[in-house]
Enzyme design. Structure first.
Site, mmCIF file in Angstrom:
data_model
loop_
_atom_site.group_PDB
_atom_site.id
_atom_site.type_symbol
_atom_site.label_atom_id
_atom_site.label_comp_id
_atom_site.label_asym_id
_atom_site.label_seq_id
_atom_site.Cartn_x
_atom_site.Cartn_y
_atom_site.Cartn_z
ATOM 1 N N LYS A 9 3.287 -7.298 -4.449
ATOM 2 C CA LYS A 9 2.506 -6.195 -4.622
ATOM 3 C C LYS A 9 2.222 -6.191 -6.260
ATOM 4 C CE LYS A 9 3.706 -1.119 -4.785
ATOM 5 N NZ LYS A 9 4.627 -0.118 -4.362
ATOM 6 N N SER B 196 2.969 3.125 -1.237
ATOM 7 C CA SER B 196 2.042 2.653 -1.976
ATOM 8 C C SER B 196 1.911 1.078 -2.084
ATOM 9 C CB SER B 196 2.139 2.951 -3.531
ATOM 10 O OG SER B 196 3.489 2.240 -4.087
ATOM 11 N N SER C 75 7.445 4.006 -0.530
ATOM 12 C CA SER C 75 6.605 2.891 -0.679
ATOM 13 C C SER C 75 6.795 1.569 -0.068
ATOM 14 C CB SER C 75 6.027 2.982 -2.310
ATOM 15 O OG SER C 75 5.781 3.927 -2.903
#
Length: 560
Positions: free
Chosen positions: A136, A213, A237
């Site tokens: 990420k 996210s 997330s």
């Protein structure tokens, strides 16, 4: 680099062009890779397969991360072969879903070549020798930018000093890092969108969201452009994007994996801690990565990591108890705030039936009011009134994306900033809720056939399978687990079936929120989109919850 208020769009466009230039050499040489628009090609997963040979297909979708690492370590597959295959597939995944935020394929190939030479002369570097791992965006990597979706953060590359500890450990164990994945501006949104890369869509249906996210990471994994990756989870997330894209995802308790030097919003906020999570295609791969990361003793460098090594006996004991039909699950079908959509309700029921068919006990879970947990979470989300986010936005002059503006406003002052006393009150409410939940969990010993409290909680990961852009509203099913600081594994359970999952009229709703989300459901729009369920365990018992997730997956496979 500080962009002036008049050129933030130019800066974002330049970054997109830079990524495309780095990707271009890895796209099909005939330059015919031009995916049709989402309206014409909703399910993107098969499109890229036709551009890969049999070896590349086998490397990217025929092996688990554990198996791939074993093949590389014993010389059956070269690290370079594996990395090149995943770089090609990641390049195509980005064209279809908009999932990448940083690309360093060439560096990855050079590292893979070094590892192949090292293997030939000295053996494997470590337990992850040659394994391609995606990250990420917020993980800091030496020589690479970290933007968190902010235009103002572009232009400054991380260094060996600023590199995240967990990244250093991945490298030391032989992992090959090759890409970082897209996030919503600031991370504080349930949809992955920003003014640099844009909106990341769901590979199963490009008209829907990849969630957030860690949506870019999940989209890359679902497109098989990665075999395993790292995300983070503040309230949803890791688990939410995994659920929406048919992946396994681990959210550990705070303090189990290192967050040192990982970029984040609202730095210093500790009312609810974001945690590092692991995302992949196989629950045993999540265990493999967790075990490997803990083998580096991260508590020796990160004071926030608890000194708890991986305990294989806990994992094995849980599997053994499962084999002897001695596990009990508490099932939460609805949290009393938002009613799950029909396919989510069906997913829970199918898991319950699968567990019972294999001898496990399932009791109804009636815990303290989950609405309290969501209200606590909301107060934490908004505790600084959006000051941290708006400060970063104002540094470039960029407009907030709609998903951020909906919560924090289009400019500072939309929300009040809480006082120190108010934050203390939030902390006290959180502590009280955690205590009451533990008390309830302990009391379930009176209801189980073993005379012991339930082993795991089973609940929806989200009330919806996915959502249309702009319609993500409720992270309560994952958020309560974060407020409680419990480990959880998202397990793929089913997919939406238009022939089974009929919408039905409801006369009563818990609140306007519940009504709004219920009206979003359309069986035809969501058809074939994955639905995951959460398996929740005791705090800091990641070994046990991973084993619990594996048992749920096995029970589902046995009855399928």
């Amino acid at each position: 680099m500080n962009a002036s208020p008049t050129d933030w769009q130019t800066v974002g466009h330049r970054k997109r062009d830079e990524i495309q230039a780095r990707i271009r050499p890895f796209l099909p040489a005939d330059n015919n890779f031009r995916p049709p628009p989402a309206e014409e090609l909703q399910d993107a997963r098969e499109y890229a397969r036709g551009y890969l040979d049999d070896t590349e297909l086998h490397l990217t979708e025929g092996l688990t991360a554990t198996e791939l690492t074993e093949r590389i370590a014993d010389g059956q597959i070269s690290a370079k072969q594996a990395v090149v295959a995943f770089c090609k597939r990641a390049a195509m995944a980005h064209q279809l879903t908009n999932c990448l935020s940083e690309v360093f394929f060439d560096d990855a190939i050079r590292r893979a070549e070094e590892l192949d030479r090292h293997l030939a002369s000295h053996g494997p570097v470590g337990p992850l020798h040659g394994l391609p791992v995606s990250l990420k965006d917020q993980f800091r990597v030496d020589g690479v930018e970290t933007s968190l979706g902010y235009v103002s953060w572009l232009g400054q590359r991380d260094t060996e000093t600023s590199e995240s500890l967990i990244v250093q450990h991945l490298k030391a164990m032989g992992a090959v890092l090759y890409a970082k994945t897209n996030v919503p501006t600031s991370l504080m949104a349930m949809e992955t969108n920003n003014n640099i890369i844009g909106y990341t869509v769901n590979p199963f249906n490009r008209l829907l969201s990849s969630a957030g996210s860690s949506g870019g990471e999940a989209a890359l994994l679902a497109m098989r452009g990665s075999v395993i990756g790292l995300g983070s989870d503040f309230s949803a997330s890791v688990r939410l994007p995994c659920s929406a894209q048919g992946l396994y995802g681990l959210k550990p308790s705070h303090g189990r994996l290192s967050y040192l030097r990982v970029a984040n919003s609202m730095e210093g906020q500790d009312l609810n801690n974001s945690v590092i999570g692991i995302m992949g295609h196989d629950v045993d791969d999540l265990a493999f990565m967790t075990r490997s990361l803990l083998s580096r003793s991260p508590w020796e460098d990160d004071p926030k990591v608890a000194p708890i090594p991986w305990t294989q006996a806990k994992f094995d004991d849980t599997l053994a108890r499962g084999a002897n039909q001695r596990l009990t699950f508490g099932v939460l079908r609805c949290d009393g705030v938002v009613q799950p959509h029909p396919p989510v309700a069906r997913a829970i029921e199918e898991v319950v039936q699968a567990l019972q068919a294999w001898g496990h006990e399932v009791i109804e879970w009636s815990p303290p009011n989950h609405a309290e947990a969501f209200d606590i979470l909301w107060n934490i989300f908004t505790s600084d009134g959006g000051r941290d986010i708006h400060t970063a936005l104002q540094a470039s002059g960029e407009d907030p994306i709609p998903q951020i503006a909906a919560v924090y406003g289009s400019k500072p002052g939309h929300l009040p900033m809480k006082s120190l006393h108010e934050t203390w009150q939030i902390s006290t409410r959180r502590n009280d809720f955690q205590t009451s939940y533990l008390r309830y969990w302990k009391s379930t010993a009176e209801l189980t056939r073993t005379g012991q409290p339930v082993d795991f909680i089973l609940m929806p990961t989200a009330p919806t399978a996915s959502f249309r852009p702009g319609q993500a509203l409720y992270p309560g099913y994952t958020g309560v687990v974060s407020i409680l600081d419990l480990p959880a594994v998202d397990v793929p359970a089913t997919r939406v079936q238009a022939s089974q999952d009929e919408w039905h009229h409801r006369d009563e709703f818990f609140n306007d929120f519940d009504r709004q989300i219920w009206m979003q459901y359309d069986k035809n729009v969501f058809h074939n989109v994955p639905v995951g369920v959460q398996v929740v365990g005791r705090r800091l018992e990641e070994e046990r919850v991973l084993a619990g997730g594996r048992l749920v997956a096995e029970c589902l496979q046995k009855v399928s």
